[in-house]
Structures are given as structure tokens and as C-alpha cells.
Design an enzyme around this catalytic site. Structure first.
Site: not given
Ligand code: NG1
Length: 403
Positions: A25-26, A28, A117-120, A164, A216
Site C-alpha cells: 500500500e502506498h 506503487d 478504497g476499492l477503485s470504483s 488500479d 495523498y
Molecule cells: P485508491 O484506494 O483507489 O484511492 C490510490 C491510488 C493507487 C495507490 C493507492 C494506495 C489512484 C487512482 N489510486 O488508490 O495508485 O497509490 O491509493 O496504495 O490514484
């Protein structure tokens, strides 16, 4: 709503799954490997090609107002937070590569929890990209498309790392996938049949258009600063990548150097420690999954949560509570998943323990918060699913009768 007749006349349907990141997590955006899998829950778009550049979107969820724009290489964004910006991001990224694209009329629906946090949002972006490509008869090789859309999503203002879009496009049924970057590649590992991952939403929205976006992006800058300072201290070029830095020095040395007060401030030292330890956990977790070693995978989930809570400071009291309750109910490990600041947890248990874990979360987390009725929307078992695909027209919701 005019959506039903449209759904009946749509020529095709795209399905793009959400994802749950199991570990990594955090990191990539540091170019370090991660281990997500796609979910059975998805965004689906029924679409119809148009003869002009216009694109019109209608969402079955009444919280999201209709949205329209013309497809070209520089699309003005709607106000921050507007769901239609993810469609604009997809359209702009493709139009920069293929001039003269025509638009689509699209009807969108989803059973993914939003801002959880599920990438919708990445699922919407990927679905939209596949719809536009299909409507125009153009294609992009898979890995290139993952990179194009990963960068394309930065249109919405988040400096995301590309995990994602890669897993949403490249996931395999029954598997989690290790994603490596620079160059991008996916390596699937089957999820053992007697393991069950559970996803549970904290009821706290992690809106990536407001404060969470700033927090972020701040983390991405801190990781960059820490990498430069550690590289300089080790006599390496400041533009060395994280993977190259890790190859150049053992983990123990990196942690020791980063811990020196003269190298990094307290905050940067903690951010760096998370990145180093999390990268190590990804490798160990992949090995544990391949060996069916449930207990080790569980311990790594716990350690990841601790690190995200204490060193990376992206957890939330409600996420910590869910993790604690899942553990007490028999999960072998649990952690926040996705960017944090709210959103969801992922917990792992032996498959036969899953009903007990779900029941405990319902009784001890959702019921006291008045959310027990909707529990099926907030919490579910995660089945490792296939990546996005375009299907010939049919009912948007599997099993529903068309318009
Ligand atoms: P989510 O959980 O969708 O906010 C974000 C980033 C990922 C990754 C994760 C933390 C986007 C689209 N997604 O995901 O690339 O960094 O946080 O691991 O920015």
C-alpha cells in the site's frame, strides 16, 4: 428515467471490476511491486456509438447527475469531485493518441461502494476507455493501455501510481497479481481455495477530490524527498529510483541510514520506513500465498496495517476498529486497503471462518452504527475475478430483464 429504453438499444456492455489491494500500500507511486486482485463487484456501462464527438453519460445512481462533453485531446474538467471527470480523463487520454474519435451515449451502473478504497473511480475510467475504443474500432496493446490510463487518471488531480488501472485491466480469475513497474508487468498467483478475503467498508468516505487528495499527494512528495536524501547519504545519484536504491543496499542499511537524524526528519524517516518494510512484505506475502501459508500472510497484513497507521499515518479510528474486530472474530490478519483516510479494510480468514467473521462485524461494527440493514452493500467476501471486458449487448445487471 430514460435509461431503460436506452439500455435495451445499447449495442454493447463493458464490465470493469473494482479491486482490493491485498498488500503493497502506498508504494506503487514509488515504482515498487504491489499485490492486488480484482473483485466480482464492478462498474458496468451500456453504450451506443454516436456519429459526432459528443459523449453523454447517465448514471443509474441518482446521486450522480447526467454529464456531457465532447471527446478531444484537451477536455475542460467539470468542477472537482464531479464523477464525470473520470470519463473525461479516459476520453482525453485516448483522444491524445487517436485524433477524431467519436463519442458514445452511455448508461452507467455499479455495485461497488463509492470512495471506499476499492477503485470504483478507476473502474469507471477503464470502462469508459473500453467503451470509446470499442465504439471507434481502435485498440491499444494491454500493457500500454494500463500505462496510458494510469497517467490519464492524473487528469483528476491525484498523482496515482498505476496499480488500479493495471489490475482492473489485467486481473485473472482465481488469482491475485503481483504488479511490477518500469517496465509494467503482471504475475498471477492463485489464491488458495480455502482462503477467504473479506472486504468491509468503514462507513467513512475517502473522497479523493478533497482533503484526502492533498494528503495523498503530500505522501508522494515525501517519498520522493526521502529517496533523494537517502540516496545522497549513500553516495548515489539523487535521481535513482526506489527499486534501484533497494537493489543497491540491504534493507537493514537503508533503515539504519534513514534513522540517522542527520539524514531524514522524523516524518520523512517514518514514511521511508513504511516504504521499505512494505516492499519487503509484498515479496514475503506472495511467497506465503504460493505456499498456502495462511498464518504468515495474516501476520503480514497486520504488520502492514500497523505501518500504515503509525509510520504512514493514513488510517482512521473506524478502520482501526474494524481491523481489531475482524481479528477478534477469527481473521488471521487484517489491514486498511487502498489509500486510507477512511475507506475499507481487507481481512483474511480460513474460508470456513468467514460466516463467523461477517456475523461479528455485522453485530459489533455495523449494528451499533445503525447500518445493519444495508450490511450486504458495506461488507462482502472478495472473489478473485477477471479483468475488464466488453460484452455483446445484454441486460446491464446480470439476470435483469432488458428495458
Ligand atoms: P485508491 O484506494 O483507489 O484511492 C490510490 C491510488 C493507487 C495507490 C493507492 C494506495 C489512484 C487512482 N489510486 O488508490 O495508485 O497509490 O491509493 O496504495 O490514484
Amino acid at each position: 428515467m430514460a435509461s431503460r429504453p436506452f439500455a435495451a438499444s445499447a449495442s454493447h456492455v463493458v464490465r470493469a471490476p473494482g479491486r482490493v489491494n491485498l498488500i503493497g500500500e502506498h508504494i506503487d507511486y514509488c515504482g515498487l511491486s504491489v499485490l492486488p486482485m480484482a473483485l466480482g463487484r464492478s462498474v458496468r456501462i451500456a453504450f451506443h456509438p454516436r456519429s459526432d464527438r459528443e459523449t453523454r453519460l447517465v448514471n443509474r445512481d441518482p446521486r450522480f447527475a447526467p454529464s456531457a462533453f465532447a471527446v478531444h485531446g484537451s477536455i475542460p474538467p467539470a468542477p472537482a469531485g464531479d464523477w464525470g471527470n473520470y470519463a473525461r480523463a479516459a476520453a482525453q487520454a485516448l483522444a491524445q493518441r487517436f485524433p477524431d474519435l467519436r463519442g458514445v451515449d452511455a448508461l452507467v451502473e455499479s455495485d461497488l461502494p463509492i470512495a471506499a478504497g476499492l477503485s470504483s473511480s478507476s473502474a469507471l475510467l477503464v470502462a469508459m476507455a473500453l467503451a470509446i475504443m470499442h465504439a471507434n474500432g481502435v485498440s491499444v496493446p494491454s500493457l500500454e493501455l494500463m500505462e496510458l490510463l494510469g497517467k490519464g487518471e492524473r487528469y483528476v488531480g491525484t498523482a496515482g501510481g498505476g496499480m488500479d488501472q493495471a489490475i482492473i485491466l489485467g486481473a485473472r480469475t482465481g488469482c491475485a497479481s503481483r504488479i511490477d513497474f518500469h517496465p509494467l508487468r503482471l504475475t498471477p498467483t492463485p489464491v488458495p481455495a480455502d482462503w477467504q478475503f473479506i472486504v468491509a467498508w468503514s462507513l467513512v468516505h475517502a473522497e479523493k477530490s478533497g482533503a484526502a487528495q492533498q494528503a495523498y499527494n503530500e505522501r508522494t512528495r515525501q517519498c520522493d524527498a526521502a529517496r533523494r536524501l537517502v540516496a545522497a547519504r549513500l553516495g548515489r545519484r539523487e535521481d535513482i529510483s526506489y527499486p534501484d536504491l533497494f537493489a543497491a543496499a540491504p534493507v537493514e542499511q537503508l533503515l539504519e541510514v534513514a534513522g540517522e537524524r542527520t539524514t531524514l526528519s522524523g516524518v520523512l524517516a517514518r514514511r521511508f520506513r513504511h516504504v521499505v518494510t512494505e516492499a519487503t512484505r509484498v515479496r514475503q506475502a506472495e511467497t506465503a500465498m504460493a505456499a498456502g501459508d495462511l498464518a504468515t500472510f495474516g501476520r503480514l497484513l497486520d504488520a502492514s496495517h500497523q505501518s500504515l497507521r503509525d509510520d504512514y499515518e493514513v488510517s482512521h479510528a473506524e478502520l482501526d476498529r474494524l481491523v481489531e474486530l475482524a481479528r477478534e472474530a477469527g481473521a488471521v490478519g487484517a489491514r486498511l486497503t487502498g489509500a486510507g483516510f477512511g475507506g475499507s479494510i481487507v481481512a483474511l480468514c480460513r474460508a470456513d471462518r468467514a460466516p463467523a467473521v461477517l456475523a461479528a462485524l455485522q453485530e459489533r461494527f455495523y449494528a451499533p452504527r445503525g447500518a445493519a440493514d444495508d450490511v450486504g452493500r458495506h461488507m462482502f467476501t472478495a472473489e478473485p475475478s477477471a479483468g475488464a471486458e466488453v460484452l455483446a449487448a445484454g441486460p446491464l445487471t446480470p439476470g435483469a430483464s432488458p428495458g
